[in-house]
Design an enzyme around this catalytic site. Structure first.
Site, PDB file in Angstrom:
ATOM      1  N   THR A  14      35.989  22.120   0.272  1.00 25.41           N
ATOM      2  CA  THR A  14      34.804  21.388  -0.570  1.00 25.41           C
ATOM      3  C   THR A  14      33.635  22.458  -0.630  1.00 25.41           C
ATOM      4  O   THR A  14      33.006  22.847  -1.604  1.00 25.41           O
ATOM      5  CB  THR A  14      34.280  20.220  -0.119  1.00 25.41           C
ATOM      6  OG1 THR A  14      35.220  19.107   0.099  1.00 25.41           O
ATOM      7  CG2 THR A  14      33.061  19.732  -0.888  1.00 25.41           C
ATOM      8  N   LYS A 107      29.201  25.555  12.939  1.00 26.11           N
ATOM      9  CA  LYS A 107      28.120  25.420  14.167  1.00 26.11           C
ATOM     10  C   LYS A 107      28.853  25.388  15.481  1.00 26.11           C
ATOM     11  O   LYS A 107      28.261  25.669  16.640  1.00 26.11           O
ATOM     12  CB  LYS A 107      27.264  24.099  14.190  1.00 26.11           C
ATOM     13  CG  LYS A 107      28.147  22.806  14.091  1.00 26.11           C
ATOM     14  CD  LYS A 107      28.306  22.471  12.714  1.00 26.11           C
ATOM     15  CE  LYS A 107      29.259  20.989  12.604  1.00 26.11           C
ATOM     16  NZ  LYS A 107      29.414  20.720  11.219  1.00 26.11           N
ATOM     17  N   GLU A 131      22.749  30.045   8.015  1.00 26.80           N
ATOM     18  CA  GLU A 131      21.873  29.032   7.762  1.00 26.80           C
ATOM     19  C   GLU A 131      22.578  27.651   7.265  1.00 26.80           C
ATOM     20  O   GLU A 131      22.042  26.572   7.739  1.00 26.80           O
ATOM     21  CB  GLU A 131      21.178  29.461   6.410  1.00 26.80           C
ATOM     22  CG  GLU A 131      20.017  28.383   5.776  1.00 26.80           C
ATOM     23  CD  GLU A 131      18.737  28.179   6.622  1.00 26.80           C
ATOM     24  OE1 GLU A 131      18.873  27.465   7.213  1.00 26.80           O
ATOM     25  OE2 GLU A 131      18.109  29.410   6.917  1.00 26.80           O
ATOM     26  N   VAL A 134      23.555  24.546  10.282  1.00 28.43           N
ATOM     27  CA  VAL A 134      22.356  23.420  10.586  1.00 28.43           C
ATOM     28  C   VAL A 134      21.760  22.703   9.351  1.00 28.43           C
ATOM     29  O   VAL A 134      21.083  23.428   8.757  1.00 28.43           O
ATOM     30  CB  VAL A 134      21.444  23.940  11.908  1.00 28.43           C
ATOM     31  CG1 VAL A 134      20.614  22.684  12.227  1.00 28.43           C
ATOM     32  CG2 VAL A 134      22.122  24.498  13.095  1.00 28.43           C
ATOM     33  N   GLY A 136      22.710  21.486   6.775  1.00 29.55           N
ATOM     34  CA  GLY A 136      23.123  21.586   5.428  1.00 29.55           C
ATOM     35  C   GLY A 136      22.108  22.539   4.410  1.00 29.55           C
ATOM     36  O   GLY A 136      22.135  23.596   4.861  1.00 29.55           O
ATOM     37  N   GLU A 192      34.844  10.675   9.342  1.00 27.36           N
ATOM     38  CA  GLU A 192      36.293  11.207   9.653  1.00 27.36           C
ATOM     39  C   GLU A 192      37.188   9.783   9.913  1.00 27.36           C
ATOM     40  O   GLU A 192      36.676   8.837  10.485  1.00 27.36           O
ATOM     41  CB  GLU A 192      36.191  12.424  10.635  1.00 27.36           C
ATOM     42  CG  GLU A 192      35.640  13.395  10.217  1.00 27.36           C
ATOM     43  CD  GLU A 192      36.118  14.243   8.818  1.00 27.36           C
ATOM     44  OE1 GLU A 192      37.483  14.200   8.795  1.00 27.36           O
ATOM     45  OE2 GLU A 192      35.381  14.976   8.335  1.00 27.36           O
ATOM     46  N   ASP A 203      28.483  16.641  17.209  1.00 30.51           N
ATOM     47  CA  ASP A 203      27.994  17.354  16.010  1.00 30.51           C
ATOM     48  C   ASP A 203      26.465  17.836  16.297  1.00 30.51           C
ATOM     49  O   ASP A 203      26.219  18.977  16.068  1.00 30.51           O
ATOM     50  CB  ASP A 203      28.371  16.709  14.882  1.00 30.51           C
ATOM     51  CG  ASP A 203      27.751  17.263  13.758  1.00 30.51           C
ATOM     52  OD1 ASP A 203      28.345  18.347  13.250  1.00 30.51           O
ATOM     53  OD2 ASP A 203      27.015  16.866  13.298  1.00 30.51           O
ATOM     54  N   LYS A 207      24.453  21.516  16.797  1.00 32.71           N
ATOM     55  CA  LYS A 207      23.361  22.047  16.034  1.00 32.71           C
ATOM     56  C   LYS A 207      22.164  22.272  16.942  1.00 32.71           C
ATOM     57  O   LYS A 207      21.092  23.135  16.552  1.00 32.71           O
ATOM     58  CB  LYS A 207      23.093  21.055  14.743  1.00 32.71           C
ATOM     59  CG  LYS A 207      24.373  21.027  13.957  1.00 32.71           C
ATOM     60  CD  LYS A 207      24.092  19.725  12.843  1.00 32.71           C
ATOM     61  CE  LYS A 207      25.499  19.615  12.169  1.00 32.71           C
ATOM     62  NZ  LYS A 207      25.482  18.399  11.250  1.00 32.71           N
ATOM     63  N   GLY A 304      27.634  18.138   2.338  1.00 29.32           N
ATOM     64  CA  GLY A 304      28.244  18.012   0.970  1.00 29.32           C
ATOM     65  C   GLY A 304      28.505  19.464   0.565  1.00 29.32           C
ATOM     66  O   GLY A 304      27.737  20.524   0.995  1.00 29.32           O
TER      67      GLY A 304
END
Length: 436
Positions: A14, A107, A131, A134, A136, A192, A203, A207, A304
């Site tokens: 994606t 990350k 960038e 972390v 998005g 998920e 997760d 970050k 996204g």
């Protein structure tokens, strides 16, 4: 105009597909702002035949991402495969050793190997940019590394996982159970099939490790982070928080203390009047407390394709301009190994929900255990299911305590003592309160 920047991208999911679309759509403006064209020279992915809806004409295909990373036909390697070992690590290391700059959204790789990769980038005098790793599309890395260079930062904290924020938001607003919200998040693609990495807090911890390094000039130390997930949060907790003027969020928090850097990930009660409490759904937010700007909150899409691709393309544009910053703000040799502050020494207010045995003397005994550890109570809420019928039903009474600032160790010791007294049924629910 300078020669084109030839980009090789490994990973065409994606995010990778969105990066290619953005580079094509913004080609003219990127060339004008950077002084050179940016061209897609090569790609790599697991399935060559898959239809991705993107134009890759003219790009050389590599089945092996390491071979792509080393290819003489690219100047910049973009890693979008994911994973802290295997092809992602091997390809990034290969690109850096070959003297090529790297952009990554990974990350997990940075949390585990960030110091070694940054040192390699320094030695080869190339860029390592991340960038997109972390929050998005929120430009938090550049903000900490460059925008706030004139500030001393005392604390950085935020909502860094959209899956958890979505679940907690729906539980609160629609009075849904955790399990029902999780299933809905999976159906919508926010979670998920195995959601442990998100809902378990891991997760967010990856970050946070990156943000801590950037904020405080210390080496990445993911092992120092205290981690709790949101699995234990119930609708009862969210309702009680609302009654008390709070919302519950999964926060990653890093702060400077006299004893060292405290890093923690856990469900947290934040005042409903705070900026971060207004952030609902899959949105991310990061708040920075600093001496010059005081408090700064950045809010935006945390995941996204387009949001993450936006951050990736911003890094590509910087490299096209010839910008090469120290990946973590300072040369690796200047990054201190910060003293770890044990979670037991954390100080703050606490929400405690207890199932108290409905018999004489129980509340007084629990209050005594709290007082023995110098814990002062700000408020007490009690609701007995039996009381509604005019008599004791024999069921435990739900009691919520809100404490003034105390230490983690005091809370744990008082609750263990109360449990041993036999007045509490089941394990207590403990949620920390983050003050503004």
């Amino acid at each position: 105009m300078s020669s084109p920047l030839r980009v090789g991208i490994a990973g065409l999911g994606t995010v990778g597909a969105s990066v290619i679309r953005l580079l094509e759509r913004q080609a003219a403006s990127l060339a004008a702002s950077t002084g050179r064209t940016i061209s897609l020279a090569a790609v790599s992915a697991r399935d060559r035949a898959k239809e991705r809806g993107i134009d890759m004409k003219g790009a050389q295909w590599f089945d092996d991402p390491v071979a792509l990373a080393q290819a003489p036909g690219i100047d910049l390697f973009v890693e979008l495969m994911g994973g802290d070992e295997g092809p992602a690590r091997e390809a990034v290391e290969a690109a850096l050793k070959a003297g090529k700059s790297v952009v990554t959204a990974n990350k997990a790789l940075l949390a585990k190997h960030g110091m070694a990769l940054a040192k390699l980038a320094e030695e080869k005098r190339v860029a390592l940019a991340f960038e997109a790793s972390v929050a998005g599309g929120i430009p938090i890395v550049k903000t900490l590394r460059e925008g706030l260079a004139g500030n001393q930062i005392g604390r950085v904290y935020g909502i860094l996982n959209g899956t958890c924020n979505y679940i907690l938001s729906r539980m609160e607003l629609e009075k849904m159970s955790f399990d029902d919200c999780l299933r809905e998040a999976q159906r919508l693609g926010y979670a998920e099939a195995d959601p442990t990495f998100d809902i378990g807090g891991f997760d967010t911890a990856h970050k946070l490790a990156i943000l801590t390094s950037l904020a405080f000039g210390v080496a990445v130390d993911a092992e120092a982070i205290h981690i709790e997930g949101i699995q234990s949060i119930t609708l009862e907790d969210l309702t009680a928080a609302d009654d008390l003027g709070y919302r519950i969020k999964l926060l990653g928090v890093a702060q400077r203390t006299p004893e060292g850097i405290e890093q923690r990930v856990h469900p947290t009660m934040v005042a409903k009047t705070s900026a971060i409490a207004q952030v609902m759904g899959v949105t991310n937010a990061v708040t920075i407390d600093a001496d010059a700007v005081k408090e700064l909150t950045l809010v935006g899409p945390g995941a996204g394709g387009d949001a993450t691709a936006s951050a990736v393309v911003a890094d590509i544009a910087d490299i096209a301009r010839g910008i090469r910053s120290a990946p973590f703000g300072l040369p690796v040799a200047a990054l201190e190994k910060a003293p770890r502050r044990a979670m037991q020494r954390h100080e703050g207010g606490y929400y405690i929900r207890l199932s108290v045995v409905d018999r004489s003397g129980a509340a007084a005994a629990i209050a005594t255990r709290m007082a023995q550890r110098n814990i002062s109570l700000e408020s007490i809420m009690q609701k007995s299911r039996g009381a509604a019928k005019g008599a004791s039903s024999g069921e435990p009474v739900s009691v919520v305590l809100l404490t003034y600032a105390t230490t983690e160790s005091n809370i744990r010791e008082a609750l263990e003592a109360a449990l041993s007294d036999g007045y509490i049924a089941g394990r207590p629910q403990v949620i920390r309160i983050e003050r503004e």
